[in-house]
Design a protein around this motif. Structure first.
Motif, short mmCIF file in Angstrom:
data_model
loop_
_atom_site.label_atom_id
_atom_site.label_comp_id
_atom_site.label_asym_id
_atom_site.label_seq_id
_atom_site.Cartn_x
_atom_site.Cartn_y
_atom_site.Cartn_z
N SER A 177 17.18 -0.18 17.49
CA SER A 177 17.18 1.24 17.19
C SER A 177 17.65 1.44 15.75
CB SER A 177 18.11 1.99 18.16
OG SER A 177 18.08 3.37 17.93
N VAL A 178 16.75 1.94 14.90
CA VAL A 178 17.03 2.10 13.47
C VAL A 178 16.75 3.53 13.06
CG1 VAL A 178 16.36 1.38 11.14
CG2 VAL A 178 16.48 -0.32 12.97
N ALA A 179 17.62 4.08 12.23
CA ALA A 179 17.42 5.42 11.68
C ALA A 179 17.31 5.32 10.17
CB ALA A 179 18.57 6.36 12.06
N GLU A 180 16.39 6.08 9.61
CA GLU A 180 16.15 6.07 8.17
C GLU A 180 16.17 7.51 7.66
OE1 GLU A 180 12.84 4.12 5.26
OE2 GLU A 180 12.07 5.33 6.91
N ILE A 181 16.94 7.75 6.60
CA ILE A 181 16.98 9.06 5.97
C ILE A 181 16.20 8.96 4.67
CG2 ILE A 181 18.47 10.87 5.05
CD1 ILE A 181 20.71 9.62 6.84
N GLY A 182 14.99 9.50 4.67
CA GLY A 182 14.10 9.42 3.52
C GLY A 182 12.92 8.50 3.80
N THR A 183 11.87 9.06 4.39
CA THR A 183 10.69 8.26 4.76
C THR A 183 9.84 7.90 3.55
OG1 THR A 183 10.60 9.58 6.80
CG2 THR A 183 8.73 8.12 6.35
N GLY A 184 9.64 8.90 2.66
CA GLY A 184 8.71 8.68 1.56
C GLY A 184 7.33 8.38 2.11
N ARG A 208 0.83 -1.21 0.00
CA ARG A 208 0.00 0.00 0.00
C ARG A 208 0.86 1.25 0.00
NH1 ARG A 208 -2.70 0.91 4.24
NH2 ARG A 208 -2.27 -0.89 5.57
N ALA A 209 1.97 1.20 0.74
CA ALA A 209 2.89 2.34 0.73
C ALA A 209 3.47 2.55 -0.66
CB ALA A 209 4.00 2.10 1.75
N ARG A 210 3.78 1.46 -1.35
CA ARG A 210 4.33 1.54 -2.71
C ARG A 210 3.31 2.18 -3.66
NH1 ARG A 210 8.46 -0.79 -4.64
NH2 ARG A 210 8.56 -2.26 -2.91
N ALA A 211 2.05 1.77 -3.54
CA ALA A 211 1.01 2.35 -4.40
C ALA A 211 0.86 3.85 -4.13
CB ALA A 211 -0.31 1.63 -4.17
N SER A 212 0.96 4.23 -2.87
CA SER A 212 0.86 5.65 -2.51
C SER A 212 2.05 6.44 -3.04
CB SER A 212 0.76 5.82 -0.99
OG SER A 212 -0.43 5.23 -0.50
N ALA A 213 3.22 5.80 -3.08
CA ALA A 213 4.42 6.48 -3.57
C ALA A 213 4.24 6.97 -5.01
CB ALA A 213 5.63 5.55 -3.48
N GLU A 214 3.53 6.19 -5.80
CA GLU A 214 3.29 6.60 -7.19
C GLU A 214 2.50 7.90 -7.25
OE1 GLU A 214 1.48 3.44 -9.32
OE2 GLU A 214 3.11 2.00 -8.97
N GLU A 215 1.57 8.06 -6.32
CA GLU A 215 0.76 9.28 -6.30
C GLU A 215 1.60 10.51 -5.98
OE1 GLU A 215 -2.45 8.69 -3.59
OE2 GLU A 215 -3.02 6.75 -4.47
N PHE A 216 2.68 10.30 -5.21
CA PHE A 216 3.56 11.42 -4.83
C PHE A 216 4.78 11.52 -5.74
CE2 PHE A 216 1.17 10.76 -0.93
CZ PHE A 216 1.05 12.04 -0.41
N ALA A 217 4.81 10.71 -6.79
CA ALA A 217 5.95 10.68 -7.71
C ALA A 217 7.25 10.37 -6.97
CB ALA A 217 6.07 11.98 -8.48
N ILE A 218 7.15 9.45 -5.99
CA ILE A 218 8.31 9.01 -5.22
C ILE A 218 8.70 7.62 -5.68
CG2 ILE A 218 9.11 8.32 -2.92
CD1 ILE A 218 7.19 10.43 -1.77
N ARG A 219 10.00 7.38 -5.86
CA ARG A 219 10.45 6.04 -6.23
C ARG A 219 10.79 5.27 -4.96
NH1 ARG A 219 15.56 4.76 -10.14
NH2 ARG A 219 16.71 5.50 -8.31
N PRO A 220 9.96 4.32 -4.57
CA PRO A 220 10.23 3.57 -3.34
C PRO A 220 11.30 2.50 -3.56
CG PRO A 220 8.28 2.69 -4.39
CD PRO A 220 8.74 3.86 -5.24
N VAL A 221 11.78 1.92 -2.48
CA VAL A 221 12.72 0.81 -2.61
C VAL A 221 12.04 -0.35 -3.34
CG1 VAL A 221 13.98 1.43 -0.52
CG2 VAL A 221 12.10 -0.21 -0.38
N SER A 222 12.82 -1.15 -4.05
CA SER A 222 12.25 -2.30 -4.72
C SER A 222 11.86 -3.35 -3.68
CB SER A 222 13.28 -2.91 -5.68
OG SER A 222 14.29 -3.60 -4.95
#
Length: 222
Positions: free
Chosen positions: A64-71, A32-46
């Motif tokens: 404890s995990v850090a992520e740079i780029g939530t999308g 679902r996050a991947r489908a939403s990414a298309e609406e925002f013109a964001i390229r998600p991870v494969s």
């Protein structure tokens, strides 16, 4: 007799790549996050990259995990699926609208707000406030112009034995081609070399997605 490794490769590599990318079914939340990414013109991870992130998080028992780029939360969903249940994901992004979607995605997975710290802001303004040696895994998926600066912070933030992952390390398959000299390709090529040559990092470059560079923070031998 020594053989060139290329002589051991046979068959259709594109087919093999597609097979590995689709090896695991994508969790509903990540899909679902991947489908939403298309609406925002964001390229998600494969899908293959997401599955690798989940496996890395599970392998080290990441808390404890850090992520740079939530999308819109595609990689966050995969990371949370591999992290310990009481772990905390800290994810940074400059786009509040897509982060709102990511929050909804993580909530649908049962991830509590206390376990998903989504920070709105420019990464280079936020990262200096994150603690040294406090993270099990840092995932970089941001602006190529700033990725080298992200790396400096990521190494500082990782605990000894912690894992670094950099998305799009092959940069549209241009990094392996020396003739490709556009700025973003050159930046990523130099980043790959920097990590490879760092005595404090043990690294490997995986061909999933658009390339996933993985490194473990180690102590150089005397």
């Amino acid at each position: 007799m020594k053989r060139d490794w290329r002589s051991t490769i046979s068959g259709d590599k594109a087919l093999s790549w597609a097979y590995t990318e689709e090896y695991l079914p994508e969790p509903e939340a990540a899909a679902r996050a991947r489908a939403s990414a298309e609406e925002f013109a964001i390229r998600p991870v494969s899908r293959g990259t997401g599955a690798t992130l989940a496996a890395l998080a599970a392998a080290i028992g990441a808390h404890s995990v850090a992520e740079i780029g939530t999308g819109t939360g595609t990689s966050a969903a995969w990371l949370c699926s591999g992290m310990s249940r009481d772990g905390v994901l800290t994810s940074i992004d400059i786009e509040p609208e897509s982060q709102t979607v990511a929050r909804e995605i993580l909530t649908s997975m049962g991830v509590k707000p206390a376990n998903a710290r989504l920070i709105f802001g420019r990464a280079l303004s936020v990262l200096p406030r994150l603690a040294d040696g406090a993270y099990d895994l840092v995932f970089i998926d941001g602006d190529p112009e700033e990725t080298e600066d992200y790396l400096t912070h990521a190494v500082r933030m990782l605990r000894p034995g912690g894992t670094l992952a950099v998305n799009a390390a092959l940069w549209n398959d241009r990094v392996p081609e020396p003739a490709r000299r556009d700025p973003d390709t050159v930046r990523m090529r130099e980043l790959v070399r920097r990590i490879r040559d760092d005595e404090n990092l043990t690294s490997t470059l995986l061909p999933c997605g658009d390339g996933l560079l993985v490194a473990v923070k180690t102590t150089p031998r005397a």
